[in-house]
Structures are given as structure tokens and as C-alpha cells.
Design a protein around this motif. Structure first.
Motif, PDB file in Angstrom:
ATOM      1  N   MET A  29     -39.056 -11.202 -17.445  1.00  0.00           N
ATOM      2  CA  MET A  29     -37.772 -11.108 -18.148  1.00  0.00           C
ATOM      3  C   MET A  29     -36.582 -11.014 -17.194  1.00  0.00           C
ATOM      4  N   ALA A  30     -36.701 -10.225 -16.159  1.00  0.00           N
ATOM      5  CA  ALA A  30     -35.576 -10.039 -15.229  1.00  0.00           C
ATOM      6  C   ALA A  30     -35.182 -11.346 -14.543  1.00  0.00           C
ATOM      7  N   VAL A  88     -26.004 -18.300 -31.991  1.00  0.00           N
ATOM      8  CA  VAL A  88     -27.122 -18.575 -31.089  1.00  0.00           C
ATOM      9  C   VAL A  88     -27.622 -17.227 -30.577  1.00  0.00           C
ATOM     10  N   ARG A  89     -28.936 -16.959 -30.756  1.00  0.00           N
ATOM     11  CA  ARG A  89     -29.506 -15.676 -30.335  1.00  0.00           C
ATOM     12  C   ARG A  89     -30.714 -15.913 -29.440  1.00  0.00           C
ATOM     13  N   PHE A  90     -30.682 -15.282 -28.271  1.00  0.00           N
ATOM     14  CA  PHE A  90     -31.798 -15.283 -27.327  1.00  0.00           C
ATOM     15  C   PHE A  90     -32.370 -13.872 -27.290  1.00  0.00           C
ATOM     16  N   HIS A  91     -33.655 -13.718 -27.582  1.00  0.00           N
ATOM     17  CA  HIS A  91     -34.316 -12.412 -27.571  1.00  0.00           C
ATOM     18  C   HIS A  91     -35.549 -12.516 -26.683  1.00  0.00           C
ATOM     19  N   LEU A  92     -35.517 -11.809 -25.560  1.00  0.00           N
ATOM     20  CA  LEU A  92     -36.624 -11.835 -24.598  1.00  0.00           C
ATOM     21  C   LEU A  92     -37.591 -10.684 -24.828  1.00  0.00           C
ATOM     22  N   GLU A  93     -38.876 -10.975 -24.644  1.00  0.00           N
ATOM     23  CA  GLU A  93     -39.925  -9.966 -24.695  1.00  0.00           C
ATOM     24  C   GLU A  93     -40.881 -10.217 -23.536  1.00  0.00           C
ATOM     25  N   ARG A  94     -41.571  -9.166 -23.117  1.00  0.00           N
ATOM     26  CA  ARG A  94     -42.613  -9.339 -22.094  1.00  0.00           C
ATOM     27  C   ARG A  94     -43.723 -10.200 -22.660  1.00  0.00           C
ATOM     28  N   ASP A  95     -44.308 -11.002 -21.788  1.00  0.00           N
ATOM     29  CA  ASP A  95     -45.443 -11.849 -22.170  1.00  0.00           C
ATOM     30  C   ASP A  95     -46.454 -11.795 -21.037  1.00  0.00           C
TER      31      ASP A  95
END
Length: 132
Positions: A29-30, A88-95
């Protein structure tokens, strides 16, 4: 890990269109965040950026995606831009250990954007991250 566009859906409610994507990205993510939340990062894969004040309520000008305000901002996780051409929405999660999952939504009026256009953008993003 290689990136992939896992799913894309398109919904229409009257004149409102909503595109959703789940994109698996080959970096943590970073490392992905600057591509979603900085002018240089967005311009490298998405659209030219006229302005971007990286904070809740900040102004944003995203070329063909329009101008407006930052309506959600959670550093390293959520960036949402709402303006004259939609949201516009960007949502990050760990994968996993080394990846990130991007949950993306674009809500807009009319026929301005297409699922294929966003797929092309996400392919460019994946390529940039794989080269990073």
C-alpha cells in the motif's frame, strides 16, 4: 506477485453510471499510495493533473475527469475526488505480504467514461508498479 484486474462491473441508475473495479497490485500500500494521491503519480497512469491539494476539502483538477474537491482522505488508504464530472474513489487494502488491493468506484452522469477506458488505465498502473 503480478498485478491483475480481478473484476469490473458497470451499473446504470437513470442517467447515473457506476463503475466498480477490484485491482490487485504488485506492491504494498505505501508504494501504491503516491500513484493515487499525488499529481505526478496520477499523471503517470491516469490523467493529467491541473491541481491537487492533498487533504480533505482540498481542490483537485483531474484533466478529463473534471475539477472539484477531495471528499474523503485517509492517508495511505482512501482518496476520493468529487467534482463537476462525478466521483472517483480509490480505496486501498492489504493483499498478502507484498501486495495491495484497490477497490475503485467511479460514479458519473452521461457517457463520459467506459469500463474499457478504466481497464486501460489500470493496466498502465500495474505496468508502472511492476517496473518500480
Amino acid at each position: 506477485m503480478t498485478g491483475s484486474i480481478e473484476q469490473g462491473t458497470s451499473q446504470t441508475h437513470g442517467n447515473t453510471h457506476i463503475l466498480h473495479f477490484l485491482v490487485r497490485l504488485p506492491r504494498p500500500m505505501a508504494a501504491v499510495w503516491p500513484y493515487l494521491a499525488t499529481a505526478d503519480g496520477l499523471a503517470s497512469w491516469c490523467t493529467p493533473v491541473d491541481s491537487l491539494e492533498p487533504r480533505l476539502g482540498g481542490t483537485v483538477g483531474l484533466g478529463e475527469l473534471g475539477s472539484g474537491r477531495i471528499t474523503a482522505w485517509d492517508v495511505d488508504r482512501v482518496a476520493e475526488y468529487t467534482g463537476d464530472r462525478g466521483r472517483v474513489r480509490f480505496h486501498l487494502e492489504r493483499d498478502g505480504e507484498d501486495g495491495a488491493a484497490l477497490r475503485f468506484t467511479h460514479e458519473f452522469q452521461g457517457e463520459a467514461e467506459t469500463e474499457q477506458r478504466w481497464r486501460s488505465r489500470f493496466e498502465r498502473l500495474i505496468k508502472r508498479l511492476e517496473q518500480a
